[in-house]
Design an enzyme around this catalytic site. Structure first.
Site, short mmCIF file in Angstrom:
data_model
loop_
_atom_site.label_atom_id
_atom_site.label_comp_id
_atom_site.label_asym_id
_atom_site.label_seq_id
_atom_site.Cartn_x
_atom_site.Cartn_y
_atom_site.Cartn_z
N ARG A 190 -18.32 8.22 7.40
CA ARG A 190 -18.44 6.80 7.11
C ARG A 190 -17.56 5.97 8.03
NH1 ARG A 190 -18.23 7.24 0.55
NH2 ARG A 190 -20.33 8.09 0.24
N ILE B 210 -12.49 -5.57 7.71
CA ILE B 210 -11.65 -4.36 7.72
C ILE B 210 -12.11 -3.40 6.62
CG2 ILE B 210 -9.60 -5.21 8.88
CD1 ILE B 210 -8.45 -5.93 6.10
N TYR C 209 0.82 -1.21 0.00
CA TYR C 209 0.00 0.00 0.00
C TYR C 209 0.86 1.26 0.00
CZ TYR C 209 -3.53 -3.33 1.74
OH TYR C 209 -4.37 -4.41 1.93
N LEU D 131 -17.21 -4.90 1.90
CA LEU D 131 -18.42 -4.30 1.34
C LEU D 131 -18.57 -4.58 -0.15
CD1 LEU D 131 -18.26 -0.86 3.20
CD2 LEU D 131 -19.56 -2.90 3.83
N LYS E 180 -12.73 0.06 4.61
CA LYS E 180 -11.87 1.23 4.45
C LYS E 180 -12.70 2.41 3.97
CE LYS E 180 -10.64 -0.65 -0.08
NZ LYS E 180 -9.67 -1.47 -0.78
N SER E 181 -12.38 3.57 4.51
CA SER E 181 -12.99 4.82 4.08
C SER E 181 -12.11 5.95 4.55
CB SER E 181 -14.40 4.98 4.67
OG SER E 181 -14.94 6.23 4.28
#
Length: 278
Positions: free
Chosen positions: A240, A232, A52, A192, A234-235
């Site tokens: 959110r 896990i 990442y 999601l 992510k945002s």
């Protein structure tokens, strides 16, 4: 702090929060802000990776939060260039230095890369790090049951966690069953769905969100919790980030869980870790 996640006990003695904060594909600056926001909201598990390229930012966010190190659970992962017994130790040290940490709670092999065929050596390296106390838990990411069977057979060491692509459209029932038989915790990346778009707009999820007075993302994340998974999401959006952890004051019925699970599109919908990896 608005909420905190329950924890799950791991094979080698550590405990992992059942909901964590993912940081891909944030850059260092975004990760720093988002991680600090997430910890303030109640997250205690933070997930990053060498690939990442944001471990430095994640580390700054951890320190900016002001939460004691021992209350945080930090996960990172290393790439295929470090697949080797001693190479895994070097990967650990490089990640620890970038994060600014003395130890890592959970270190994962990011992809098995079976064509390179060095993931067993990488796993032995992780087992050594665990024995030395430099990590609290060790695991794999994107490993299939066949990959897991091999590393267990050749080293005698069972992973604490296997982090895999898992969402309502990719439920990975066979992998979850294999993990459960061996005491491996299943952790869901992209919980999601792909970008969150299709699954969060599905009529089943929308209907449940309206019935429970929740966001579609909260419904899907609660589905992961009901299945006993670690998720896990992510945002980078503060609202959110806060909403995603506010899922521990309601439950879904078994029928609701089954309705969401019925959205599964099969194993073919998952990234094939026999052919993809870094």
């Amino acid at each position: 702090m608005t909420d905190t996640a329950p924890t799950i006990s791991l094979l080698h003695g550590a405990t992992i929060p059942q909901l964590g904060f993912g940081t891909s594909p944030m850059d260092d600056a975004t990760a720093e802000r988002a991680v600090a926001t997430a910890i303030e909201a109640g997250y205690r598990l933070v997930d990053t990776a060498e690939n990442y390229a944001n471990e430095r930012g994640v580390g700054r966010g951890l320190r900016a939060s002001g939460v004691p190190r021992e209350e945080l659970f930090v996960t990172t992962k290393f790439n295929k260039r470090w697949h080797g017994v001693e190479l895994a130790a070097e990967a650990f040290q490089r990640s620890a230095d970038r994060l600014g940490l003395d130890y890592i709670d959970l270190l994962l092999i990011h992809w098995p890369n079976p064509r390179q065929d060095r993931y067993v050596q990488a796993w032995q390296g992780l087992a050594n790090l665990l024995e030395q106390g430099r990590v609290r838990a060790i695991g794999t990411s994107n490993f299939k049951p066949s990959h897991l069977e091999r590393i267990i057979a050749e080293t005698g060491v069972v992973p604490d966690v296997n982090q895999i692509q898992l969402s309502p459209s990719v439920t990975r029932a066979d992998a979850r069953a294999y993990h459960a038989e061996r005491g491996i915790v299943t952790e869901s990346w992209s919980p999601l769905g792909g970008g969150g778009a299709d699954e969060l707009r599905h009529p089943v999820v929308i209907e449940l969100a309206e019935r429970y007075g929740r966001t579609p993302a909260q419904i899907v994340l609660r589905w992961h919790i009901e299945l006993g998974l670690v998720a896990i999401p992510k945002s980078a959006t503060p609202e959110r980030i806060r909403q995603n952890i506010e899922i521990f004051d309601f439950s879904l019925t078994p029928a609701d869980v089954a309705a969401i699970s019925a959205l599964d599109q099969g194993e073919a919908a998952a990234v094939d870790s026999d052919s993809f990896g870094h």
